[in-house]
Design a protein around this motif. Structure first.
Motif, mmCIF file in Angstrom:
data_model
loop_
_atom_site.group_PDB
_atom_site.id
_atom_site.type_symbol
_atom_site.label_atom_id
_atom_site.label_comp_id
_atom_site.label_asym_id
_atom_site.label_seq_id
_atom_site.Cartn_x
_atom_site.Cartn_y
_atom_site.Cartn_z
ATOM 1 N N SER A 52 0.872 -0.955 0.292
ATOM 2 C CA SER A 52 -0.069 -0.100 -0.073
ATOM 3 C C SER A 52 0.794 1.443 -0.068
ATOM 4 O O SER A 52 1.019 2.075 -0.363
ATOM 5 N N PRO A 63 -2.923 -13.385 -1.477
ATOM 6 C CA PRO A 63 -4.512 -12.679 -1.025
ATOM 7 C C PRO A 63 -3.839 -12.308 0.020
ATOM 8 O O PRO A 63 -3.832 -11.335 -0.036
ATOM 9 N N PHE A 64 -2.840 -12.093 1.184
ATOM 10 C CA PHE A 64 -2.240 -11.432 1.959
ATOM 11 C C PHE A 64 -2.052 -9.526 1.127
ATOM 12 O O PHE A 64 -2.566 -8.753 2.060
ATOM 13 N N GLU A 65 -1.311 -10.017 0.025
ATOM 14 C CA GLU A 65 -0.977 -8.326 -0.800
ATOM 15 C C GLU A 65 -2.401 -7.986 -1.200
ATOM 16 O O GLU A 65 -2.458 -6.738 -0.337
ATOM 17 N N ARG A 66 -2.605 -8.448 -1.846
ATOM 18 C CA ARG A 66 -4.029 -8.432 -1.955
ATOM 19 C C ARG A 66 -5.237 -7.341 -0.728
ATOM 20 O O ARG A 66 -5.351 -6.567 -1.260
ATOM 21 N N GLU A 67 -5.481 -7.846 0.071
ATOM 22 C CA GLU A 67 -5.780 -8.375 1.070
ATOM 23 C C GLU A 67 -5.533 -6.998 1.423
ATOM 24 O O GLU A 67 -5.776 -5.615 2.889
ATOM 25 N N GLU A 68 -4.136 -7.078 2.072
ATOM 26 C CA GLU A 68 -3.409 -5.652 2.653
ATOM 27 C C GLU A 68 -3.602 -3.888 2.035
ATOM 28 O O GLU A 68 -3.543 -3.381 2.415
ATOM 29 N N ALA A 127 -6.328 -4.058 0.000
ATOM 30 C CA ALA A 127 -7.604 -3.537 -0.349
ATOM 31 C C ALA A 127 -7.840 -2.528 1.293
ATOM 32 O O ALA A 127 -9.112 -2.261 0.948
ATOM 33 N N PHE A 128 -7.616 -3.274 2.217
ATOM 34 C CA PHE A 128 -7.635 -2.779 3.754
ATOM 35 C C PHE A 128 -7.528 -1.112 3.878
ATOM 36 O O PHE A 128 -8.050 -0.658 4.174
ATOM 37 N N ASP A 175 -6.681 -10.234 -8.870
ATOM 38 C CA ASP A 175 -5.763 -11.035 -8.347
ATOM 39 C C ASP A 175 -4.454 -12.202 -10.429
ATOM 40 O O ASP A 175 -5.399 -11.955 -11.217
#
Length: 349
Positions: free
Chosen positions: A84, A108-113, A115-116, A125
């Motif tokens: 981010s 998934p962790f990087e995408r969720e970080e 997105a948050f 993805d």
């Protein structure tokens, strides 16, 4: 159709996203063919690319260079900061909002970080890479000449920034060294695709946030009540392309600027004032009062400052619409470090 704004820059993870394998683990990484195809297809449309990768910078850039891909990426962020943070830095360097970014990563962790931390970013993805060119956020009705060379124009901007940082002397002296040439002209039909693109892409330096379709812009060309102006800039580093647009609605007593916008890439060049002063002179010579509409969009405060700096004072409020009136008594001369050209109107070919 998506309600999201068009994506201006796609930010890539590298390991197992752009290429197959993990560089730091010693894998013999190779770019995915579908990733390269997407990269090049979007580049042709004027979508920019950058990198947010957890890697060591030098070997990573060397590998991109080996594959002939380094030139496609602006302001790559290669290091160990959160993704981010990398995206924020990229948006700041390109001078766009984070809501104009998309981010693709296999983890998934990087995408969720991302997105948050940055919910405005379109997060994808890596399995979607081949599908990206068909997504509405990456699709535009027209691909203009400026679109096709957008990456090259931003690369020229990088050279300008480096030159400015290294320049020893006053800001005005640096601007003079650029040998800027600014052209203002009445729009013709060949300008309309780029004009539509400008209204859709420009958020920060847009006085009203209004957008206009090709058909709407075309209707103004043959209207005695409207004047549609375009502005282009070039300097010793090359062309910026068409970077300004103004729509003026005319009556005998009043001329009203319905839309005034400038590309973010020329924010520090002072050419917005040149365009405004040209409009002021036209209105003054026509014996009309000059008004300017302003609608706060949350992103365009700089244009409010621009109006006030150029001696527009508030005349009226109609809900969210503020109407400014220009002082036409003392219009300053154009700065002598910019060569201004205003060609005669040609046919609307």
């Amino acid at each position: 159709m998506s309600d999201r704004k068009p994506v201006k820059c796609l930010v890539w993870d590298l390991d197992n996203t752009l290429w197959d394998g993990v560089l730091l683990e010693g894998d013999d990484v190779r770019p995915f063919p579908q990733a390269v195809a997407t990269l090049k297809a979007l580049d042709e449309r004027g979508v920019l690319h950058s990198i947010a990768s957890r890697n060591e910078p030098e070997p990573t850039l060397a590998k991109l260079r080996e594959f002939g891909l380094e030139e496609y990426f602006l302001y790559p962020q290669i290091g160990w900061q959160p993704k981010s943070a990398s995206l924020k830095a990229i948006a700041a360097d390109i001078n766009i909002g984070v809501d104009a970014l998309a981010f693709v990563d296999d983890q998934p962790f990087e995408r969720e970080e991302v997105a948050f931390s940055l919910p405005e970013v379109l997060v994808l993805d890596a399995v979607q890479v081949a599908d990206i060119p068909g997504m509405p956020e990456f699709t535009q009705r027209f691909v203009t000449a400026d679109s096709r060379r957008r990456r090259e124009m931003y690369q020229a901007d990088q050279h300008r920034k480096t030159a400015e940082a290294d320049f020893e002397g006053a800001q005005e002296a640096f601007l003079r060294s650029l040998d800027m040439r600014f052209t203002i002209k009445e729009a013709v039909r060949d300008d309309l695709q780029r004009a539509e693109e400008l209204t859709l892409r420009t958020n920060q330096l847009n006085t009203t946030g209004y957008t206009y379709s090709y058909a709407e812009l075309e209707s103004f060309l043959d209207s005695d009540r409207h004047l549609l102006l375009t502005a282009a800039l070039e300097d010793r580093y090359g062309p910026y392309g068409t970077i300004g647009l103004a729509l003026i609605e005319k009556s005998d007593a009043d001329w009203t600027i319905k839309l005034l916008l400038m590309s973010c890439r020329v924010m520090s060049r002072g050419v917005g004032t040149i365009l405004i002063n040209h409009i002021k002179r036209l209105a003054r010579d026509a014996g009309a009062r000059l008004l300017g509409e302003f609608v706060q969009t949350g992103r365009n405060r700089q244009m409010l400052i621009t109006y006030k700096f150029n001696r527009f004072t508030e005349a009226e409020r109609r809900g969210e619409l503020v109407l400014f009136e220009a002082d036409l008594d003392a219009i300053p001369a154009d700065p002598d470090h910019v060569q201004v050209t205003i060609p005669m109107r040609s046919s609307n070919s």
